[in-house]
Design an enzyme around this catalytic site. Structure first.
Site, PDB file in Angstrom:
ATOM      1  CB  CYS A 112      -0.949  -0.007   1.197  1.00  0.00           C
ATOM      2  SG  CYS A 112      -1.947  -1.504   1.311  1.00  0.00           S
ATOM      3  CG  HIS A 251      -3.208   3.017   2.358  1.00  0.00           C
ATOM      4  ND1 HIS A 251      -3.776   2.625   1.161  1.00  0.00           N
ATOM      5  CD2 HIS A 251      -3.273   1.929   3.176  1.00  0.00           C
ATOM      6  CE1 HIS A 251      -4.159   1.365   1.248  1.00  0.00           C
ATOM      7  NE2 HIS A 251      -3.865   0.921   2.459  1.00  0.00           N
ATOM      8  CG  ASN A 281      -6.772  -1.226   1.416  1.00  0.00           C
ATOM      9  OD1 ASN A 281      -6.053  -0.838   0.511  1.00  0.00           O
ATOM     10  ND2 ASN A 281      -6.294  -1.680   2.560  1.00  0.00           N
TER      11      ASN A 281
END
Length: 324
Positions: A112, A251, A281
């Protein structure tokens, strides 16, 4: 001194939109359960497009906005943990599909935090004169790495891609600073297994389940700690105050993580750009998707100072300061 300036932005998601209610058809879960624990309401799940396909569509939009052709690009860096293949790299597939015949291309895997890592590399290569126009991409098809029977993980993730074009500039703008860090000693907190060792010379056969395996509690503790530290380090390194920052793009993992950091730092919540409610996500794609969406919707403008901050498997984390 040369710097790397962002001049084009593009995002792309698959057409298949999956609302939380759809997950109730095969999971013991509910829209309320997912929203209250994560903030996620929906995500896009690819049915027939691979990571390279998403990356290509996002890149086309970024190139169009930059006013460049694919042949003007001399560097492609693609951040992903869900490549089309082990080899060739997904970046090379994207290079071919775009017709970017003058670009050298490679993937990076920093989960990520991948887009932040890619920005650091792209900036360094432009500043050194090794590249002039770089295509930096974060793209994922995480749906193929999910255990769709595990409600604790499969509800969190989505598929998508974001891309930006960097170009060399003498202007006082662009990527001002990038800090990245790693801690491999805690890598088992977030894992997607690779191929097992199964040669005929080995006793017994290993079985690998190539699903995302995450220790949610450990990741929460890690994420809240390093997000806070990364933001503070960028401010201190550049000798600027939070009041000088127009927006922070974290993020997009979980609203609880973001809200915790907001409270710890005492930063106004409105400075944080969040869109995970609509995408879930998307790992390495989450920061560029949020960046591109905010710019294309007019929420960010030329001259704005932005901090992008990420954390993910590896463990990896980092932040970048950008002046648009």
């Amino acid at each position: 001194m040369k710097n790397a300036k962002m001049i084009g932005f593009g995002l792309y998601t698959p057409k298949n939109l999956v609302e939380n209610e759809r997950l109730q058809e095969f999971l013991e879960t509910s829209d309320e359960w997912i929203r209250t624990r994560t903030g996620i309401e929906r995500r896009y799940i690819s049915l027939d497009e691979n990571t390279s396909d998403l990356a290509v569509e996002a890149s086309k939009k970024a190139l169009n906005q930059a006013g460049l052709s694919a042949e003007d690009i001399d560097l492609i860096i693609l951040a992903t943990v869900t490549p089309d293949n082990f080899t060739p790299s997904t970046a090379c597939i994207v290079q071919d599909k775009l017709g970017a015949k003058n670009a050298w291309a490679f993937d990076i895997n920093a989960a990520c935090t991948g887009f932040i890592y890619a920005l650091k590399l792209g900036r360094s290569l432009i500043r050194s004169g090794e590249a002039k126009n770089a295509l930096i991409i974060g793209a994922e098809t995480l749906s193929k790495a999910l255990n769709w029977e595990d409600r604790g993980s499969c509800v969190l993730f989505g598929d998508g891609a974001g891309a930006t074009v960097l170009t060399s500039t003498e202007e006082d703008c662009g990527i001002k600073c990038v800090n990245v860090k790693s801690d491999g000693s805690k890598g088992d907190s977030l894992v997607i297994q690779g191929l097992p060792l199964n040669s005929p010379f080995k006793d017994g056969r290993e079985v690998s389940e190539n699903y995302i395996n995450m220790n949610g509690r450990e990741i929460f503790k890690f994420a809240t700690k390093v997000m806070e530290e990364s933001i503070v380090e960028i401010l201190e390194k550049e000798n600027i105050k939070i009041e000088d920052i127009d927006a922070i793009i974290p993020h997009q993992a979980n609203l609880r993580i973001i809200d915790y950091v907001v409270k710890r730092l005492g930063i106004p919540r409105e400075k944080f750009i969040t869109n995970l409610q609509n995408y879930g996500n998307t790992s390495g794609a989450s920061i560029p998707i949020a960046l591109c969406e905010s710019i294309n919707e007019g929420n960010l403008k030329k001259g704005d100072n932005i901090i992008m901050v990420g954390f993910g498997g590896g463990l990896t984390w980092g932040a970048a300061l950008i002046k648009l």
